[in-house]
Write an enzyme that holds these catalytic residues in place. Sequence first.
Site, PDB file in Angstrom:
ATOM      1  CG  HIS A  22      -3.125 -13.956   7.360  1.00 20.50           C
ATOM      2  ND1 HIS A  22      -1.890 -14.473   7.705  1.00 20.50           N
ATOM      3  CD2 HIS A  22      -3.604 -14.754   6.368  1.00 20.50           C
ATOM      4  CE1 HIS A  22      -1.629 -15.524   6.950  1.00 20.50           C
ATOM      5  NE2 HIS A  22      -2.655 -15.725   6.133  1.00 20.50           N
ATOM      6  NE  ARG A  31      18.846  14.357  -1.962  1.00 18.15           N
ATOM      7  CZ  ARG A  31      17.943  13.834  -1.131  1.00 18.15           C
ATOM      8  NH1 ARG A  31      17.569  12.570  -1.275  1.00 18.15           N
ATOM      9  NH2 ARG A  31      17.417  14.550  -0.174  1.00 18.15           N
ATOM     10  N   PRO A  63       0.842  -1.207   0.000  1.00 20.41           N
ATOM     11  CG  PRO A  63      -0.557  -1.491   1.816  1.00 20.41           C
ATOM     12  CD  PRO A  63       0.713  -1.993   1.214  1.00 20.41           C
ATOM     13  CD  GLU A  64       3.762   2.758  -3.945  1.00 22.71           C
ATOM     14  OE1 GLU A  64       4.180   3.907  -4.119  1.00 22.71           O
ATOM     15  OE2 GLU A  64       4.061   1.816  -4.703  1.00 22.71           O
TER      16      GLU A  64
END
Length: 272
Positions: free
Chosen positions: A90, A152, A2-3
């Site tokens: 679960h 970076r 899940p984002e």
Amino acid sequence: MPELPEVEVTRRSFAAAIHGARVTGLRLGKPLRWPMGVDPETLLGARVGAVQRRGKYLWLPLAEAGGLLMHLGMSGSLAFLDTTPAPGAHDHFDLHTDRGLLRLTDPRRFGAVVWAAALDAEPVATLLGGLGLEPFDERFDGAHLHAALSGRRVSIKQALLAGDIVVGAGNIYACEALFMAGVDPRLPAGKLSRPRADKLALAVRTVLGQALEAGGTTLRDFRDAHGVAGSFQMQAQVYGREGEPCRRCGTAIRRIVQGQRSTFFCPSCQKR
Ligand SMILES: [Zn+2]
């Protein structure tokens, strides 16, 4: 996994229903990623406040009893049920309230429920401390992105994934945003020009906004707290489309591995 859009979709699916509910019981299953850090008895009777999201974390404030920081890990999902079915193998966290049962189901158990006295108290403060700006925060723009990327050397894809500049650009959404902005995922982060940083910041926000509207992405089994699947993957331009024609130019989409994660991109539309 899940984002940010999935976590926000989850939050919206139960926040109103649980707001004001009283905690009537708490059941822990097998250990999650971190211990909860509080005696469940002390939370009984507490009233649930407005559920907030920061990055991929949800904060469930409990009036005068601190709050619970929740993370869905790799495979977690939250359900808010008006029945109380027996916990399955679960189901590792149940918060019983007088309005329903909030249940965390997490087969891989990388998820977490951690108590803290407040959002700025430990251990929550440390967990949230390294997070970048929210993508819909007006301070997140091309100027911010360009300045943060300066110097970076990692690839632009990995710089987005790191989450310390902007949160939410997880693997799927980083791939999609780079495609939308026409940026090659292998470009060294510090080399992104200011005009392209404007485009990329806008693309990150747009892609995440589209994913939210679509109810998130259902890769394996994401559901919101009412069991509704998302549909963002239907609109993916590059993610998961290796070898298929680019929807913009027809070139075959390529897959490479960066930092042990798959990156999908169009070698013609996305430039270094
Ligand atoms: Zn293309």
